[in-house]
Enzyme design. Sequence first.
Site, mmCIF file in Angstrom:
data_model
loop_
_atom_site.group_PDB
_atom_site.id
_atom_site.type_symbol
_atom_site.label_atom_id
_atom_site.label_comp_id
_atom_site.label_asym_id
_atom_site.label_seq_id
_atom_site.Cartn_x
_atom_site.Cartn_y
_atom_site.Cartn_z
ATOM 1 C CE1 TYR A 102 -3.541 2.740 1.114
ATOM 2 C CE2 TYR A 102 -1.600 3.639 2.202
ATOM 3 C CZ TYR A 102 -2.880 3.800 1.731
ATOM 4 O OH TYR A 102 -3.515 5.011 1.855
ATOM 5 C CD GLU A 190 -6.131 4.630 -0.604
ATOM 6 O OE1 GLU A 190 -5.703 4.984 0.506
ATOM 7 O OE2 GLU A 190 -7.072 3.835 -0.725
#
Length: 382
Positions: A102, A190
Amino acid sequence: MNIHEYQARELLAKAGIPVPPGIVAATAAEARRAMERLGVPKVVVKAQVHAGGRGKAGGVKLAESPAQAEQLAGQILGMTIKALTVTRVLVVPATDIASEAYVGVVVDRASRAPVVMVSPAGGIDIEEVAARTPEKIFRQTVDTRYGLLPHQAMALAFRLYDDVAKVRQAADILQKLYRAFVDAGASLAEINPLVATPAGAVVALDAKVVVDDNELERRPDIAALRDVAVENPAEVEARGASLTYIKLDGNVGCCVNGAGLAMATMDLVKYYGGEPANFLDIGGSSNPDKVVTALKIITADPKVKAILFNIFGGITRCDDVANGIVTATRKFAVDRPIIIRLTGTNEREAVRILEGVGMRALTDMDAAVEQAVQVAKGGAAA
Ligand code: GDP
Ligand code: MN
């Protein structure tokens, strides 16, 4: 403002981040042709809705032939994910995955700065990682004067990979992600998952960008990414009338001037045991037309059982608001009780206008809110 994954991918690709190129399809047949055009043996068919967790909800599927892409797209199109209907899918070449990480940039209130976050535990909800294994999330606050510096990007990337070749790729991606975040006026950017392939390439397989609404005015290209078709129609109408409206789940419709007072009003509704049906700020100088639109939007919500006006007349003139209320009740049937609290500029004129049509106005905020909550619960009449 939320944008779709395929739009976010384009922003990241433009910033130089490796993102497998995809094709958007609105029908199952289009998805089949998309796979044929891509000319790859495997594709992933992905629901394009403004929600995460699509994978878990069955909105991300692997297809190994154009016929299968068509069949899976047929299943995904029309599906609802978190109350959102899927009207388009993205067809992308499937990537082989060795590991999922991530990476994200978010505006952090506490540090009053953007923060770059990375975690080797990617793929799944980052909120879940934060809750269960917070030690697997690494952060770097960014000084906006300098941006994300190379050594900071490298230090973060070393949290993700041991292999220096991958670390360098990830560090480069982090710096580009930060640039893309700033350039888009984003509050969040993101990539989850950022994957390493078995061949050692680091690529972005998913992208999410949330744009700060206040940044849209000077970024027409970003503003053009808005997909009105998937937004709440009431919120779209409100925006057109320069009202700030956010739909909530309660039954006390709120019409307030000023964002701070609107928040305080919602707090007070809760304090008296009620639930606000919306946040609505009619703004500083409210002409009667705005009030009419506001009432139309509030009454269009069938859950609303009482409508609470809370007006503090400063620049806003109470008589303007009163005229708006009267005009609205003449224009269309407002079939729900209205409780009005107003005080300040032109308060007396406002009271006269309202009394002229048999309506009452209170000056005490607590009394008005309490009454609205009771009325919404089916208690005392207004
Ligand atoms: P989200 O669930 O809405 O976040 O959608 P994602 O795009 O992140 O996809 C969910 C999961 O599907 C990812 O974490 C991957 O495990 C898997 N996935 C997505 N794209 C690919 C791909 O190209 N190849 C493979 N093998 N898996 C993928
Ligand atoms: Mn994802």
